[in-house]
Structures are given as C-alpha cells and as structure tokens.
Design an enzyme around this catalytic site. Sequence first.
Site, PDB file in Angstrom:
ATOM      1  N   TYR A 139       0.826  -1.212   0.000  1.00 62.93           N
ATOM      2  CA  TYR A 139       0.000   0.000   0.000  1.00 62.93           C
ATOM      3  C   TYR A 139       0.859   1.261   0.000  1.00 62.93           C
ATOM      4  O   TYR A 139       1.805   1.389   0.776  1.00 62.93           O
ATOM      5  CB  TYR A 139      -0.932   0.016   1.219  1.00 62.93           C
ATOM      6  CG  TYR A 139      -1.689   1.333   1.368  1.00 62.93           C
ATOM      7  CD1 TYR A 139      -2.743   1.631   0.515  1.00 62.93           C
ATOM      8  CD2 TYR A 139      -1.309   2.272   2.319  1.00 62.93           C
ATOM      9  CE1 TYR A 139      -3.416   2.833   0.613  1.00 62.93           C
ATOM     10  CE2 TYR A 139      -1.984   3.476   2.424  1.00 62.93           C
ATOM     11  CZ  TYR A 139      -3.032   3.762   1.568  1.00 62.93           C
ATOM     12  OH  TYR A 139      -3.689   4.953   1.663  1.00 62.93           O
ATOM     13  N   GLY A 165      -6.318   5.220  -0.110  1.00 62.97           N
ATOM     14  CA  GLY A 165      -7.690   5.192   0.378  1.00 62.97           C
ATOM     15  C   GLY A 165      -8.469   4.090  -0.319  1.00 62.97           C
ATOM     16  O   GLY A 165      -8.051   2.931  -0.346  1.00 62.97           O
TER      17      GLY A 165
END
Length: 492
Positions: free
Chosen positions: A52, A59
């Site tokens: 990530y 998000g």
Amino acid sequence: MIQLDGKQLTIADMKAILYEDEKVEIAESARAAVEQSRLAVEQIVKHKKTVYGINTGFGKFSDVKIAGEDTRLLQLHLIRSHACGVGEPFSEIISRAMVVLRLNALLKGFSGIRLEVLERLAYMVNHRIHPVIPQQGSLGASGDLAPLSHLALVLVGEGFVWQDGKSAASTEVWREHQLQPIELEAKEGLALINGTQAMTAQGVVAYSEAEKLACDSEWIAAMTIEALRGITDAFHPAVHEARGYKEQIDVATRMREWLKDSELTTEQGELRVQDAYSLRCIPQIHGASWQVLNYVKEKLEIEMNAATDNPLIFDDGKTVISGGNFHGQPIAFAMDFLKIGMAELANVSERRIERLVNPHLNDGLPPFLSSEPGLQSGAMILQYAAASLVSENKTLAHPASVDSIPSSANQEDHVSMGTIGARHAYQIIKNCRKVLAIEAICAAQAIEYRGVDYMAPKLGGKWQDVRNVVPSIKKDRMFSQDIERLADYLCP
C-alpha cells in the site's frame, strides 16, 4: 542546536525552536535507521511486491496497482490532489512547528523516506522557510492530509512560503537559496502527509501559551484578592493537603507567596466569614486546570515522538504493516480537554471581574470603578466584553472529537476531528487571555482605591507592570486598545 532523532523531543525543546529560533540537526543515531528503511522501499519497488502506498493507489484506491515506472508520479499526484486546505493560513510559528514535528517523526526510521528529503526539512527549519498552510480541511484521519500536503508541496517547488509576513512562491525561495526542489520517489509523498503534525503543532503552541496564561492567572487573581480584601485562610496548606491534589496544593502555595505581607487581605471573621467561590476556590479551580495541562503535555510529548504514517516498515523491510497510527483520537481528546480547562480559567476570571465592578459585591469600591459614577461608565463594559468572550468559549468548548464523518467511499469511516479541536482550543486560549487582561485592568484600578502602598511587595511589581502597559483610568476612554495591549503583554 537541538538534535532530532524521533525519540526524545520535548515541549521545552519545541519552545526553544519556536520562540528562541534554536536550530536543529539530524542525530547521527537516526541516520542508519532512515537509510535502512529507505533501502527496504527500494527493494519492494525492485521486486514488484504489492505494498500500500508504494505501488498502489490510496484510500479506496488501495486495490489499484501502480506500474513501477509511475511510482514517482504517483507521489506527486498524491500531494497535489490532497492539497485542499482552505481558509486563513496557520500562523508562521505553527507552520514552523509542523515542519519540525514531521521531520522528527520521519527520523524514527519506519517510513521509508530518503535522508535527502529529511535534510531538506531540517534546512527549512534552520533557514526559516515556513510553508503557508491553510487551517481548514483536515479530518484528523488519515492524519492531517490536507495541511501536510501544503507543506510537502513546498519541497517539490509548487507551494508557498512565508516571506516578510507575506506569501511567496517556493520556487523563488529555492532559487534564492540556490537549491533545486526535491523530486519525490516511491512512498515519500505518503510519508510526508500521513501524520498528525498539524493538530500536534497547533497543540504544542496552544499548550505553550496556555501554560504561561495559567501562571499569569494566579498573580492576576491575587491582585483581585487584594482589591476585594479577600480572606487568605482559604489558602492555608492544611486545607489543600487534606484533599491531596498536587496541583491544588501548588496553586495554594503560589497564592500565599503572591500575597505574602499584604496589608490589604483579611482573615476569616475580620470583615466576613468567607469569600465567594471565585475567590475562595482559586486553588481548587485553577488547580484542576493545571491537571488538564499536565495531561495535555504528556499526550503531546508522546505524539511528538510517534510514528504516525502508514504503512510502517519494520525488521529491515521484512515486515510492512498497514495500520492506523495516523488516527488523531488521542490528540483530539487532549485538545478537547484543553478547551475545557482553559475555558474555566476564563469563566472564573469573569466572575471575579463582576465582583470588582458590581457595587453590591465589591466591598465599597466605586460602582464600576468609575471616577464619576453616572457621568462616566468606568469599567462597566469591560465586564460585558469579558462575558461575551466567556460565552463564545462555551460554544468553542463543544468537543470536536464526538463528531465523525466517513470519507474515501467509507473506507475511512471514522475520523478524529482533532485538528478542529486544536484550532478551537487555540481560539479559547486567545479569548481567555483577553478575559484575564480585563481582570488585571480592573484589579489594578481597584487597588488604586485601596492603596497601592499596602499591596504585597511581590504583587506590587506586577501592578507596576500592568501600569506600564495600561495607564490608570482617570476618565472614560476607548478601552479596546488597553485590552489588546495587556493581552499582548501576557503572550509568551
């Protein structure tokens, strides 16, 4: 020179950096951890491991994979798109605090950012290159994304900085310093903006001013005690030791010290048996606010040395975890608590102001401390102004942290609103300072009717300080400027 290593920054250090222009440097002990963490990011990119924020979107876009050749562009797009702050900018001192705190957090070595970027942040502190950062637009999770994006934009030459009190393009500033803007690499944009440094920076400045104001509130209250011929028995150490709160005991001790050898104070039964709560309970009320301040300081000093971005890199890159240290709930609660503690100092101060000006309560002083009651209104509207500020504080003291609005398509479904709480706390402190300035003006005037020569020696010096800023009220005048001048005197 203050060394930053991400572990031991204190409020005292921050005061030196913010108010005394102390320089900073990166501790040697932090460099190895930063470099090792960066190497881990480079290995992730090289081996195309999905992590990530390094090679994914953000998000709700966390499931979108980003090609290796686009990881740099991803970081630039991130800070551009997230720079959505609006409203008046934070003061330059809060902007400075933000840069220091973000630098210190990244030096912990869990964020995967290059040492080159951190050295540029240190350069910004030492050369007073302070970003222009709008105050509004942060939810307080995922951290202070919007405010910190405006900070990060300065690094890449697209934001604005303070220069001679005005906004200037960062590109011009870097040109003047003969430096090129930073080109962000994988994860660096996210590392810069995913943190709680806006609310924490505002909190540090708010706390620093609140601490001084709490000290000032005691000598101002002591002047009022003298002006109203207050009873000092209420400050007897036995009373406060019987309850046991250290902060209450300390306030009572300081009140006795301020009032030592006063010829204006009284003992119980001499004029009256007991005083109103706003006089008699100063140690209990002010002491409770000191308890709040101690709590706030503890939480701020933890957060100042916390890794608050996401993901965090551990074990030389073997472990990369997406967590939630960016969530500002601890600071949100602390700021809401600070609001209440400081609002109460203003509340009780306003009640003492009322006793000073009200002819039914002020033990023979002229109505509204007027030199010609009726023809001249004296301090009548000074109390109105204090009452207005106190009422405004009651609205601002509503806890920001009880609110939450989902964001990023409900991926980020609970937020702290900590930055709103910190901003409102600061406004309450500014209002409180004006209320205490009004009390000091009224107490100083009332003491002139009692007799300055009879004051406690230690308080006599403070009375003179007030008079050096605000002259005696011989006739009505525009008191607004007096309030502002004395409030400025009470600032750090």
